[in-house]
Design a protein around this motif. Structure first.
Motif, short mmCIF file in Angstrom:
data_model
loop_
_atom_site.label_atom_id
_atom_site.label_comp_id
_atom_site.label_asym_id
_atom_site.label_seq_id
_atom_site.Cartn_x
_atom_site.Cartn_y
_atom_site.Cartn_z
N ALA A 57 0.83 -1.20 0.00
CA ALA A 57 0.00 0.00 0.00
C ALA A 57 0.87 1.26 0.00
CB ALA A 57 -0.93 -0.01 1.21
N THR A 58 1.96 1.22 0.76
CA THR A 58 2.87 2.37 0.81
C THR A 58 3.55 2.59 -0.54
OG1 THR A 58 3.29 1.94 3.16
CG2 THR A 58 4.87 3.34 2.01
N LYS A 59 3.97 1.51 -1.19
CA LYS A 59 4.59 1.62 -2.51
C LYS A 59 3.61 2.18 -3.54
CE LYS A 59 8.11 -2.01 -2.09
NZ LYS A 59 8.57 -3.33 -2.59
N ASN A 60 2.38 1.73 -3.47
CA ASN A 60 1.38 2.22 -4.42
C ASN A 60 1.08 3.70 -4.20
OD1 ASN A 60 1.14 -0.30 -5.60
ND2 ASN A 60 -0.60 -0.92 -4.35
N ALA A 61 1.07 4.12 -2.94
CA ALA A 61 0.86 5.53 -2.64
C ALA A 61 2.02 6.37 -3.17
CB ALA A 61 0.70 5.73 -1.13
N ARG A 62 3.24 5.89 -2.98
CA ARG A 62 4.41 6.63 -3.46
C ARG A 62 4.41 6.71 -4.99
NH1 ARG A 62 9.07 8.59 -1.62
NH2 ARG A 62 10.79 8.80 -3.11
N ALA A 63 4.00 5.62 -5.64
CA ALA A 63 3.96 5.63 -7.11
C ALA A 63 2.98 6.69 -7.62
CB ALA A 63 3.56 4.25 -7.63
N THR A 64 1.85 6.82 -6.93
CA THR A 64 0.87 7.84 -7.31
C THR A 64 1.44 9.24 -7.10
OG1 THR A 64 -0.95 6.36 -6.72
CG2 THR A 64 -1.45 8.71 -6.88
N ALA A 115 4.20 14.25 -9.21
CA ALA A 115 5.39 15.11 -9.23
C ALA A 115 5.97 15.18 -10.65
CB ALA A 115 6.43 14.58 -8.26
N ASP A 116 6.03 14.05 -11.33
CA ASP A 116 6.55 14.04 -12.70
C ASP A 116 5.69 14.87 -13.64
OD1 ASP A 116 8.53 12.37 -11.79
OD2 ASP A 116 7.59 10.53 -12.52
N ASP A 117 4.38 14.74 -13.51
CA ASP A 117 3.48 15.48 -14.38
C ASP A 117 3.56 16.98 -14.14
OD1 ASP A 117 2.68 13.10 -15.44
OD2 ASP A 117 0.79 12.97 -14.33
N SER A 118 3.88 17.37 -12.91
CA SER A 118 3.97 18.80 -12.59
C SER A 118 5.41 19.31 -12.66
CB SER A 118 3.40 19.05 -11.18
OG SER A 118 4.14 18.34 -10.21
N GLU A 119 6.31 18.46 -13.21
CA GLU A 119 7.73 18.81 -13.36
C GLU A 119 8.33 19.24 -12.02
OE1 GLU A 119 8.00 21.71 -16.44
OE2 GLU A 119 7.54 20.28 -18.04
N SER A 120 8.01 18.46 -11.01
CA SER A 120 8.54 18.70 -9.67
C SER A 120 9.25 17.44 -9.20
CB SER A 120 7.41 19.05 -8.70
OG SER A 120 6.67 20.18 -9.15
N SER A 121 9.87 17.54 -8.05
CA SER A 121 10.52 16.36 -7.46
C SER A 121 9.80 16.00 -6.17
CB SER A 121 12.00 16.63 -7.20
OG SER A 121 12.15 17.71 -6.29
N LEU A 122 9.74 14.71 -5.90
CA LEU A 122 9.04 14.22 -4.72
C LEU A 122 9.96 14.29 -3.51
CD1 LEU A 122 6.30 12.96 -3.90
CD2 LEU A 122 7.35 10.72 -4.22
N GLY A 123 9.46 14.89 -2.44
CA GLY A 123 10.24 15.02 -1.22
C GLY A 123 9.93 13.93 -0.21
N LYS A 124 10.21 14.23 1.04
CA LYS A 124 10.00 13.27 2.11
C LYS A 124 8.53 13.23 2.52
CE LYS A 124 14.64 13.80 4.09
NZ LYS A 124 15.42 14.13 5.32
N ILE A 125 8.21 12.24 3.34
CA ILE A 125 6.86 12.11 3.86
C ILE A 125 6.62 13.16 4.94
CG2 ILE A 125 5.30 10.63 5.19
CD1 ILE A 125 6.54 8.22 3.83
N LYS A 126 5.51 13.86 4.83
CA LYS A 126 5.13 14.82 5.86
C LYS A 126 4.27 14.14 6.93
CE LYS A 126 2.75 19.20 6.70
NZ LYS A 126 1.95 20.30 6.11
N THR A 127 3.23 13.46 6.49
CA THR A 127 2.37 12.72 7.41
C THR A 127 1.96 11.41 6.74
OG1 THR A 127 0.33 13.76 6.58
CG2 THR A 127 1.42 14.80 8.47
N ALA A 128 1.65 10.43 7.56
CA ALA A 128 1.20 9.14 7.04
C ALA A 128 0.26 8.50 8.04
CB ALA A 128 2.40 8.22 6.78
N SER A 129 -0.76 7.83 7.52
CA SER A 129 -1.69 7.11 8.38
C SER A 129 -2.15 5.85 7.66
CB SER A 129 -2.91 7.98 8.73
OG SER A 129 -3.65 8.31 7.57
N GLN A 130 -2.32 4.81 8.43
CA GLN A 130 -2.75 3.53 7.88
C GLN A 130 -4.18 3.25 8.30
OE1 GLN A 130 -0.29 -0.02 8.75
NE2 GLN A 130 -2.24 -1.03 9.20
#
Length: 237
Positions: A180-187, A192-207
């Motif tokens: 689930a975490t990998k799928n979230a990161r892929a999304t 980020a790619d579509d907006s020509e940005s780079s993906l940073g660190k996780i700010k918040t996460a909840s399961q």
């Protein structure tokens, strides 16, 4: 006097320069803070189709009579017939429980039918609780063979439906959370790619909580296990 005025002018100029510099630094700080606070919130799903590994099978039948002692004797005999059938077909005695029958005296019912065929009506139940899911599924179709012993089985009572369970969630929980975490990161990465940005660190996460449901109404012995992770990532230009 002139020296005093000159000193005042110099001091004022210094203060002005300091204000300008401070404003520039503050503006850059706000800009940097704003950039660091750009985030994207995404969800990641993990889903598994699993077979039930435990089953609770209530075996319900009806009986009736005009003599209470004879009725209880009939129930005891029928319980023994059903129990022997189960044991002979692979169910352990420890997996079978017998509940006290529920007996109704129609003559004591104020609003009961005026001319009931019998005075006493009973509902009896034996319960099989086992991990032999496939065996139980086969016995469900075979148990009608002992109906010739004047046993009237009842299978339409909502509160006594067969229940299939999956109890090995701990065996797959970690893998599903990782997926689930990998799928979230892929999304998030796609965003980020579509907006020509780079993906940073996780700010918040909840399961989210795990859910285990029947795949459909026709195969309750097949379960769907689901979990959703919600993650917020920083986005940088």
């Amino acid at each position: 006097m002139e020296n005093k005025n000159f000193a005042i002018i110099i001091a004022s100029a210094c203060i002005g320069v300091c204000i300008v510099i401070s404003s520039i630094i503050f503006a850059f700080s706000i800009s940097s803070l704003s950039e660091n606070q750009r985030t994207v919130q995404v969800k990641g799903l993990s889903e598994r189709e699993v077979a039930a590994n435990a089953v609770i099978w209530p075996i319900v039948y009806k009986d009736a009579g005009n003599d209470l002692t004879s009725l209880y004797g009939s129930i005891d005999s029928k319980n023994l017939i059903i129990k022997n059938f189960l044991i002979e077909n692979g169910i352990s005695e420890s997996e079978i429980s017998i509940a006290a029958p529920n007996v109704t005296d129609r003559s004591a019912e104020m609003y009961g039918p005026e001319k009931a065929a019998f005075r006493f009506y009973a509902s009896a139940i034996l319960t099989v609780s086992t991990d032999k899911v496939d065996l139980v599924r086969s016995l469900i179709t075979k148990i009608s063979s002992i109906g010739k012993n004047n046993i009237s089985f009842s299978s339409d009572e909502y509160q006594n439906q067969i229940e299939y369970k999956y109890t090995k969630l701990n065996d797959i929980k970690n893998e599903m959370v990782e997926e689930a975490t990998k799928n979230a990161r892929a999304t998030a990465q796609k965003f980020a790619d579509d907006s020509e940005s780079s993906l940073g660190k996780i700010k918040t996460a909840s399961q989210g909580q795990f859910s285990i449901n029947n795949r459909d109404n026709y195969t309750p012995y097949i379960k769907i296990v689901r979990v959703v992770s919600s993650i917020e990532y920083f986005i940088k230009d």
